[in-house]
Enzyme design. Structure first.
Site, PDB file in Angstrom:
ATOM      1  CG  HIS A  10      -1.824   1.073   1.407  1.00  0.00           C
ATOM      2  ND1 HIS A  10      -1.888   1.854   2.541  1.00  0.00           N
ATOM      3  CD2 HIS A  10      -2.784   1.542   0.558  1.00  0.00           C
ATOM      4  CE1 HIS A  10      -2.848   2.748   2.389  1.00  0.00           C
ATOM      5  NE2 HIS A  10      -3.401   2.573   1.215  1.00  0.00           N
ATOM      6  NE  ARG A  11      -1.740   5.733   1.190  1.00  0.00           N
ATOM      7  CZ  ARG A  11      -2.226   6.410   2.219  1.00  0.00           C
ATOM      8  NH1 ARG A  11      -1.447   7.275   2.853  1.00  0.00           N
ATOM      9  NH2 ARG A  11      -3.489   6.268   2.602  1.00  0.00           N
ATOM     10  CD  GLU A  37      -2.980   1.856  -3.288  1.00  0.00           C
ATOM     11  OE1 GLU A  37      -3.961   2.568  -3.520  1.00  0.00           O
ATOM     12  OE2 GLU A  37      -2.027   2.249  -2.574  1.00  0.00           O
ATOM     13  CG  ASP A  39      -2.907   6.656  -3.806  1.00  0.00           C
ATOM     14  OD1 ASP A  39      -3.968   6.023  -3.755  1.00  0.00           O
ATOM     15  OD2 ASP A  39      -1.989   6.506  -2.965  1.00  0.00           O
ATOM     16  CG  HIS A  52      -3.172   8.994   0.091  1.00  0.00           C
ATOM     17  ND1 HIS A  52      -3.909   9.821   0.918  1.00  0.00           N
ATOM     18  CD2 HIS A  52      -3.947   7.903  -0.123  1.00  0.00           C
ATOM     19  CE1 HIS A  52      -5.062   9.238   1.198  1.00  0.00           C
ATOM     20  NE2 HIS A  52      -5.115   8.075   0.582  1.00  0.00           N
ATOM     21  CD  GLU A 114      -7.316   5.304  -4.523  1.00  0.00           C
ATOM     22  OE1 GLU A 114      -6.539   4.800  -3.694  1.00  0.00           O
ATOM     23  OE2 GLU A 114      -8.225   6.101  -4.215  1.00  0.00           O
ATOM     24  CE  LYS A 116      -6.196   8.423  -2.849  1.00  0.00           C
ATOM     25  NZ  LYS A 116      -7.263   7.689  -2.196  1.00  0.00           N
ATOM     26  CG  ASP A 231       0.229   0.876   5.560  1.00  0.00           C
ATOM     27  OD1 ASP A 231      -0.058   1.130   4.382  1.00  0.00           O
ATOM     28  OD2 ASP A 231      -0.378   1.372   6.544  1.00  0.00           O
TER      29      ASP A 231
HETATM   30  O1  G3P Z   1      -6.185   0.604  -2.423  1.00  0.00           O
HETATM   31  C1  G3P Z   1      -6.697   0.757  -1.175  1.00  0.00           C
HETATM   32  C2  G3P Z   1      -6.388   2.034  -0.514  1.00  0.00           C
HETATM   33  O2  G3P Z   1      -5.300   2.637  -1.136  1.00  0.00           O
HETATM   34  C3  G3P Z   1      -7.507   2.974  -0.473  1.00  0.00           C
HETATM   35  O3  G3P Z   1      -7.341   3.941   0.467  1.00  0.00           O
HETATM   36  O4  G3P Z   1      -6.972   6.213   1.179  1.00  0.00           O
HETATM   37  O5  G3P Z   1      -5.077   4.629   1.117  1.00  0.00           O
HETATM   38  O6  G3P Z   1      -6.004   5.499  -0.972  1.00  0.00           O
HETATM   39  P1  G3P Z   1      -6.298   5.119   0.428  1.00  0.00           P
HETATM   40 CA    CA Z   2      -4.817   4.306  -2.613  1.00  0.00          CA
END
Ligand code: G3P
Ligand code: CA
Length: 248
Positions: A10-11, A37, A39, A52, A114, A116, A231
């Site tokens: 995640h990120r 993942e 954004d 993000h 993602e 955004k 994470d």
């Molecule tokens: O992909 C899931 C997650 O990234 C969504 O939440 O706020 O971290 O972008 P957020």
């Molecule tokens: Ca995300």
């Protein structure tokens, strides 16, 4: 135990590195993550910015909205210093820089991008992203996601073959509609939500976020979910290996 669940960072390896930076993505891959993942936003000059938040305030030494800054201005910011002194001087990457890094190492895992667009719906972002990838041969599996169902519908119209997943916290009804109309294939729900609600989609269509605790990781692995978005990819790889009986 049979566990096919993939581990998506995640990120990047956000728990141990400044989020959404090249070092964060590289670390996650080194730790064994099978997916990344991230954004994307548009800058003032319509460049793809990997971050993000809609503003640069939380993760850099600057202030203000991404959409009000040019790429040149964003490149002057420090995306590492707020995480720790060790990462001082780390730049905010563009989408192209992330993709180049993944292509250089021939990354064959999942690249979950993602859009955004749920707070600021950047005009033209969907088409620009589509056109960028359409001009490339890349080794990874590209999965688009968004909290904004409209973005996924736009993408789907441009490219009906795009692989899309609906992100949600509570808007499960809308997710169901998108699934029925074949706009989305899979779901990326909040892990807290999924643990409290019986869900209509089978586990092989679920990639919950943010799965950080051992308990939540076990919950997803035991159900053989498609993936966990975490994470801490290193921890997840370790735990999955233990649950598999030490077989990687
Ligand atoms: O992909 C899931 C997650 O990234 C969504 O939440 O706020 O971290 O972008 P957020
Ligand atoms: Ca995300």
């Amino acid at each position: 135990m049979q566990i096919d669940t993939k581990i998506i960072a995640h990120r990047g390896s956000r728990g141990t590195r400044p989020e959404n930076t090249l070092v964060s993505f590289q670390t996650a891959i080194n730790e064994g993550a099978e997916g990344i993942e991230t954004d994307v936003h548009f800058s003032k000059d319509k460049q793809f910015i990997i971050m993000h938040d809609e503003t640069v305030d939380r993760t850099t030494n600057g202030t203000g909205l991404i959409m009000d800054k040019t790429l040149g201005e964003i490149k002057k910011l420090d995306a590492g210093i707020r995480f720790s002194e060790e990462f001082k001087g780390t730049q905010v990457p563009t989408l192209q820089e992330v993709v180049n890094m993944l292509m250089k190492i021939n990354f064959t895992g999942i690249f979950n991008l993602e859009l955004k667009t749920n707070k600021i719906h950047y005009p033209g972002l969907e088409r620009a992203v589509y056109e960028y990838f359409a001009g490339l041969r890349y080794p990874f599996q590209l999965i688009y996601s968004s909290f904004n169902g409209k973005s996924l519908e736009i993408l789907n119209k441009i490219d009906p073959k795009a692989y899309e997943a609906r992100l949600f916290k509570t808007a499960a009804k809308q997710a169901k509609t998108l699934k029925r109309s074949k706009v989305v294939e899979d779901f990326h729900p909040d892990i807290k939500w999924i643990k409290q609600h019986p869900f209509y989609a089978p586990a092989r269509h679920l990639r919950p976020w943010v799965v950080n605790s051992t308990e939540d990781m076990q919950y997803c692995f035991e159900r053989n979910m498609a993936a966990v978005i975490t994470d801490y990819p290193g921890r997840a790889v370790q735990l999955r290996s233990e649950m598999r009986g030490g077989l990687i």
